[in-house]
Design an enzyme around this catalytic site. Structure first.
Site, PDB file in Angstrom:
ATOM      1  N   LYS A 111      10.607 -17.377  -5.659  1.00 60.84           N
ATOM      2  CA  LYS A 111       9.719 -17.378  -4.493  1.00 60.84           C
ATOM      3  C   LYS A 111       9.249 -18.784  -4.132  1.00 60.84           C
ATOM      4  O   LYS A 111       8.993 -19.070  -2.968  1.00 60.84           O
ATOM      5  CB  LYS A 111       8.545 -16.418  -4.704  1.00 60.84           C
ATOM      6  CG  LYS A 111       9.034 -14.967  -4.808  1.00 60.84           C
ATOM      7  CD  LYS A 111       8.030 -13.930  -4.369  1.00 60.84           C
ATOM      8  CE  LYS A 111       8.753 -12.575  -4.304  1.00 60.84           C
ATOM      9  NZ  LYS A 111       7.941 -11.433  -4.093  1.00 60.84           N
ATOM     10  N   LYS A 192      17.685  -7.089  -4.820  1.00 61.30           N
ATOM     11  CA  LYS A 192      16.752  -5.987  -5.060  1.00 61.30           C
ATOM     12  C   LYS A 192      16.118  -5.494  -3.749  1.00 61.30           C
ATOM     13  O   LYS A 192      15.777  -6.295  -2.896  1.00 61.30           O
ATOM     14  CB  LYS A 192      15.648  -6.504  -5.983  1.00 61.30           C
ATOM     15  CG  LYS A 192      14.670  -5.481  -6.463  1.00 61.30           C
ATOM     16  CD  LYS A 192      13.592  -6.128  -7.310  1.00 61.30           C
ATOM     17  CE  LYS A 192      12.482  -6.725  -6.469  1.00 61.30           C
ATOM     18  NZ  LYS A 192      11.621  -5.746  -5.804  1.00 61.30           N
ATOM     19  N   LYS A 195       9.711  -4.546  -0.751  1.00 63.11           N
ATOM     20  CA  LYS A 195       8.892  -4.185   0.408  1.00 63.11           C
ATOM     21  C   LYS A 195       8.521  -5.385   1.254  1.00 63.11           C
ATOM     22  O   LYS A 195       8.154  -5.243   2.409  1.00 63.11           O
ATOM     23  CB  LYS A 195       7.664  -3.386  -0.025  1.00 63.11           C
ATOM     24  CG  LYS A 195       6.722  -4.094  -0.954  1.00 63.11           C
ATOM     25  CD  LYS A 195       5.519  -3.218  -1.231  1.00 63.11           C
ATOM     26  CE  LYS A 195       5.257  -3.043  -2.705  1.00 63.11           C
ATOM     27  NZ  LYS A 195       4.999  -4.295  -3.419  1.00 63.11           N
TER      28      LYS A 195
HETATM   29  P1  ATP Z   1       7.504  -7.684  -3.283  1.00 67.86           P
HETATM   30  O1  ATP Z   1       8.680  -7.861  -2.388  1.00 67.86           O
HETATM   31  O2  ATP Z   1       6.207  -8.010  -2.609  1.00 67.86           O
HETATM   32  O3  ATP Z   1       7.622  -8.333  -4.621  1.00 67.86           O
HETATM   33  P2  ATP Z   1       8.284  -5.180  -4.496  1.00 67.86           P
HETATM   34  O4  ATP Z   1       8.943  -4.131  -3.686  1.00 67.86           O
HETATM   35  O5  ATP Z   1       9.113  -6.005  -5.404  1.00 67.86           O
HETATM   36  O6  ATP Z   1       7.422  -6.093  -3.510  1.00 67.86           O
HETATM   37  P3  ATP Z   1       6.128  -5.006  -6.427  1.00 67.86           P
HETATM   38  O7  ATP Z   1       4.748  -4.710  -5.942  1.00 67.86           O
HETATM   39  O8  ATP Z   1       6.499  -6.412  -6.757  1.00 67.86           O
HETATM   40  O9  ATP Z   1       7.153  -4.443  -5.329  1.00 67.86           O
HETATM   41  O10 ATP Z   1       6.447  -4.104  -7.684  1.00 67.86           O
HETATM   42  C1  ATP Z   1       5.835  -2.861  -7.885  1.00 67.86           C
HETATM   43  C2  ATP Z   1       6.606  -2.059  -8.895  1.00 67.86           C
HETATM   44  O11 ATP Z   1       7.803  -1.559  -8.302  1.00 67.86           O
HETATM   45  C3  ATP Z   1       7.034  -2.837 -10.136  1.00 67.86           C
HETATM   46  O12 ATP Z   1       6.906  -1.976 -11.242  1.00 67.86           O
HETATM   47  C4  ATP Z   1       8.477  -3.146  -9.877  1.00 67.86           C
HETATM   48  O13 ATP Z   1       9.207  -3.288 -11.073  1.00 67.86           O
HETATM   49  C5  ATP Z   1       8.928  -1.915  -9.105  1.00 67.86           C
HETATM   50  N1  ATP Z   1      10.021  -2.225  -8.195  1.00 67.86           N
HETATM   51  C6  ATP Z   1       9.977  -3.072  -7.147  1.00 67.86           C
HETATM   52  N2  ATP Z   1      11.156  -3.096  -6.507  1.00 67.86           N
HETATM   53  C7  ATP Z   1      11.973  -2.258  -7.177  1.00 67.86           C
HETATM   54  C8  ATP Z   1      13.344  -1.868  -7.016  1.00 67.86           C
HETATM   55  N3  ATP Z   1      14.075  -2.347  -6.036  1.00 67.86           N
HETATM   56  N4  ATP Z   1      13.863  -0.987  -7.890  1.00 67.86           N
HETATM   57  C9  ATP Z   1      13.111  -0.477  -8.896  1.00 67.86           C
HETATM   58  N5  ATP Z   1      11.821  -0.814  -9.110  1.00 67.86           N
HETATM   59  C10 ATP Z   1      11.255  -1.688  -8.268  1.00 67.86           C
HETATM   60 MG    MG Z   2       8.230  -7.642  -6.559  1.00 67.22          MG
END
Ligand code: ATP
Ligand code: MG
Length: 331
Positions: A111, A192, A195
């Site tokens: 990031k 990955k 969101k």
């Molecule tokens: P950001 O893009 O802001 O990092 P994110 O979608 O990665 O958002 P987080 O809030 O960072 O979400 O993570 C929340 C939870 O969701 C964590 O436990 C993370 O491991 C899980 N998670 C996030 N993305 C995935 C994915 N693509 N597959 C499985 N688990 C996920």
């Molecule tokens: Mg994340």
């Protein structure tokens, strides 16, 4: 009862990846564990957020957790920023963390590369996450594999604190689900699903209307091998869809491969789209009933009370161990 904890940051609408990787794991464990689930709004601030959107999203997260099956009776549900002891604990832990450790985190490296003006908060993010985990003595942290390194850091910080100042923290362990640990972007299946991703075409939001869920899956990137086979390296798109289908149906990947042997990608995608729509359609129906109900504030008030009490105790204990208190140092 062992304790588990997970938090999701409101940087965008919750995705299918968040559901499969984090929320659903919490749902399946809530009967056997003392479960803590929070909205990590302080973590969201490491990257600039529009205040109105952020504010609305925080409430949506809570309602969506419950719609996904999180039982407010069995979980301590709260908003991270309402617990002022957590950042205070985080500061004490920052002083027990080396700069090298923090800057070696993959997420920080990635990031910080994307934006040269990254915030100091992006660097200290994993320490705040350590505070989230350690204040309540949780045993396990169900996370997607992308967060495993951060839980390991929390463990290292806890170990160092304990050896410097005496027994203070339980050493937490990451808990990874077997299938669908990591869901990938449908358009770019080596990345990955996130969101905070700006291009929504490869990301399924839990709030997407059902037609666009179907469209996104039907347009998912695949390959030219034309066989429904699990091979993350050579067929990342199809493997990702297999992961999604397997985790939403509990049918094993090998059974799915068998079921779609000799069949085209169109038919397989239609199957994945139908089960995803069915699953998310039910969640969305429940969400509509919850988002405007008064229960949300009751749930949050109860959750924060419990969380603050534990954090206050841990903070006072840490301060005493570190020698910054007017209380008796003999504990
Ligand atoms: P950001 O893009 O802001 O990092 P994110 O979608 O990665 O958002 P987080 O809030 O960072 O979400 O993570 C929340 C939870 O969701 C964590 O436990 C993370 O491991 C899980 N998670 C996030 N993305 C995935 C994915 N693509 N597959 C499985 N688990 C996920
Ligand atoms: Mg994340």
């Amino acid at each position: 009862m062992k304790r588990i904890l997970t938090g999701l940051k409101p940087t965008g609408d919750l995705t299918l990846g968040n559901y499969i990787g984090a929320i659903r794991q919490m749902v399946s464990m809530q009967d056997e564990y003392d479960s803590f689930l929070f909205v990590a709004d302080l973590h969201a601030l490491t990257i600039y957020q529009d205040r109105l959107e952020l504010n609305e999203r925080i409430r949506k997260f809570i309602a969506m957790y419950i719609a996904c099956g999180i039982d407010p009776e069995k979980n301590t549900i709260y908003i991270q920023s309402e617990n002022e002891y957590i950042p205070a604990i985080s500061y004490l832990l920052e002083c027990t963390t080396t700069y090298g450790e923090a800057s070696r985190m993959i997420q920080f490296k990635e990031k910080s590369k994307q934006n040269a003006n990254f915030s100091v908060g992006l660097l200290t993010y994993p320490v705040l996450m350590a505070a989230d985990i350690l204040y309540c003595d949780c045993d396990y942290v169900p996370v997607g594999i992308d967060q495993k390194q951060h839980v390991e850091l929390a463990r290292n910080i806890a170990e160092r604190f304990n050896s410097r100042y005496g027994e203070t923290f339980i050493l937490p362990e990451p808990l990874l689900s077997e299938t669908g640990t990591k869901i990938f972007d449908l358009k770019n299946p080596t990345k990955k699903m996130s969101k905070s991703e700006e291009n929504p075409s490869g990301v399924i939001s839990l709030f997407d209307d059902l037609t666009s869920i179907t469209n996104k899956i039907m347009k998912a990137t695949t390959d030219s091998l034309n066989q429904v086979h699990y091979d993350l390296e050579n067929q990342p798109g199809i493997s990702n869809l297999l992961n999604i289908a397997s985790s939403l149906t509990n049918i094993s990947i090998s059974e799915l491969e068998e079921q779609f042997k000799g069949k085209g990608y169109g038919e397989f995608k239609k199957f994945v789209a139908d089960i995803t729509v069915k699953h998310l359609g039910e969640i969305q129906k429940r969400y509509e009933q919850i988002i405007n109900s008064k229960m949300l504030d009751d749930v949050l008030n109860k959750g924060i009370k419990h969380s603050r009490q534990l954090a206050k105790e841990k903070y006072e204990f840490m301060k005493t161990k570190m020698g910054i208190t007017r209380n008796d140092l003999k504990i």
